[in-house]
Design an enzyme around this catalytic site. Structure first.
Site, short mmCIF file in Angstrom:
data_model
loop_
_atom_site.label_atom_id
_atom_site.label_comp_id
_atom_site.label_asym_id
_atom_site.label_seq_id
_atom_site.Cartn_x
_atom_site.Cartn_y
_atom_site.Cartn_z
N GLU A 175 24.90 39.36 40.67
CA GLU A 175 26.05 40.25 40.87
C GLU A 175 25.81 41.63 40.28
OE1 GLU A 175 30.90 40.57 40.12
OE2 GLU A 175 29.73 39.08 39.02
N LYS A 212 26.56 38.53 44.93
CA LYS A 212 27.96 38.92 44.84
C LYS A 212 28.00 40.43 44.70
CE LYS A 212 32.37 38.06 42.51
NZ LYS A 212 33.17 37.13 41.70
#
Length: 296
Positions: A175, A212
């Site tokens: 992420e 993400k």
């Protein structure tokens, strides 16, 4: 690796619930839920209250595997129980794939980015994640500026740790969030995409990751990442957008599904009746699911 969980994450329609607020962000999450800091006197009481909140969400009939395919947990949530079962076991029995947040927060900003603080106990955390039947992990960095050196450092760090997570038999959610208020967000996202592709193309056939990412300014910018053979799924964070705005932006991106936190729980309140709570949660779940599976 649980093959059923892998197949669900790879192919099933739906979204991932992010329930992983940690020590630094828990007071804000509780405050948004209507629990103020004067209602607890120490960290233990704070984590008891946030587990009550998460338990209420997870046990709600609105929190169904029909629309929610995975959930990201904070370490304390993983180690606690819901209705006599460890949270991961409870989720798995409900048909929801469990993930664990493993990062220790963000370092100070340098070269336009915030890298992750060192994760000194990573091996032990991964051992316990396997013991608690987690499918994968999540770790977050933040990109504030279109700084090539900084973005490269963020992605290098993410994949270096990601490979250790893969070796432990888990699927890492990488992420590198791009700040939605960045003055050069679109340029930063272009740089990020190129760095991610470099690393993805170096993975062996049996090394799988998830990504993400902030919903990109340019629709479908990340389609090449979504289609990459080493990527199980690309999910989107809400990043401070309202649920309505995040949903609308998400609909413009084919193959991108949600992994929202604040946007999922923003209408929930500790003083709501169970009926009202479940109704508000169902409305949020329905709208996020719709944005994840029905594209413009």
């Amino acid at each position: 690796m649980n093959e059923n969980h892998f197949n669900q994450m790879k192919t099933k329609g739906g979204f991932i619930a992010a329930l992983d607020q940690s020590g630094g962000s828990t007071p804000k999450a509780l405050a948004a839920y209507g629990v103020t800091e004067d209602q607890y006197t120490n960290e233990d009481e704070m984590f008891d209250l946030v587990h009550q909140m998460r338990t209420r969400i997870i046990t709600s009939p609105a929190f169904s595997s029909d629309k929610i395919i995975g959930a990201i947990l904070f370490e304390q949530t993983m180690d606690r129980e819901i209705e006599g079962k460890y949270t991961g076991d409870y989720l798995a029995e409900k048909g929801v794939v469990p993930f664990l947040k493993v990062d220790k927060g963000l370092a100070d900003q340098e070269n336009g980015v915030q890298m992750m603080k060192p994760i000194h106990d990573l091996d032990e955390t991964l051992r316990r994640a396997n013991e608690r039947k987690m499918f994968g992990t999540k770790m977050r960095s933040v990109i504030h500026e279109a700084n090539q050196e900084g973005i490269k450092a963020v992605v290098d760090q993410q994949f270096e740790i990601g490979k250790r997570i893969i070796e432990a038999g888990l699927v890492p959610i990488i992420e590198p969030e791009v700040n939605i208020n960045s003055q050069d967000k679109e340029q930063a996202e272009e740089m990020l995409k190129e760095e991610l592709l470099k690393h993805l193309n170096e993975l062996s056939d049996d090394q799988n990751v998830m990504l993400k990412l902030t919903i990109p300014t340019k629709a479908n910018l990340y389609k090449e990442l979504i289609d990459h053979p080493n990527v199980v799924r690309v999910v989107a964070l809400s990043g401070g957008y309202s649920r309505e705005e995040a949903n609308e932006k998400l609909k413009d991106n084919d193959g991108l599904i949600a992994s929202f936190s604040r946007a999922l729980a923003s209408d929930l309140h500790v003083n709501q009746s169970d009926e009202e709570f479940n109704e508000k949660l169902q409305k949020a779940v329905n709208s996020i699911h719709d944005a994840s599976v029905n594209k413009n």
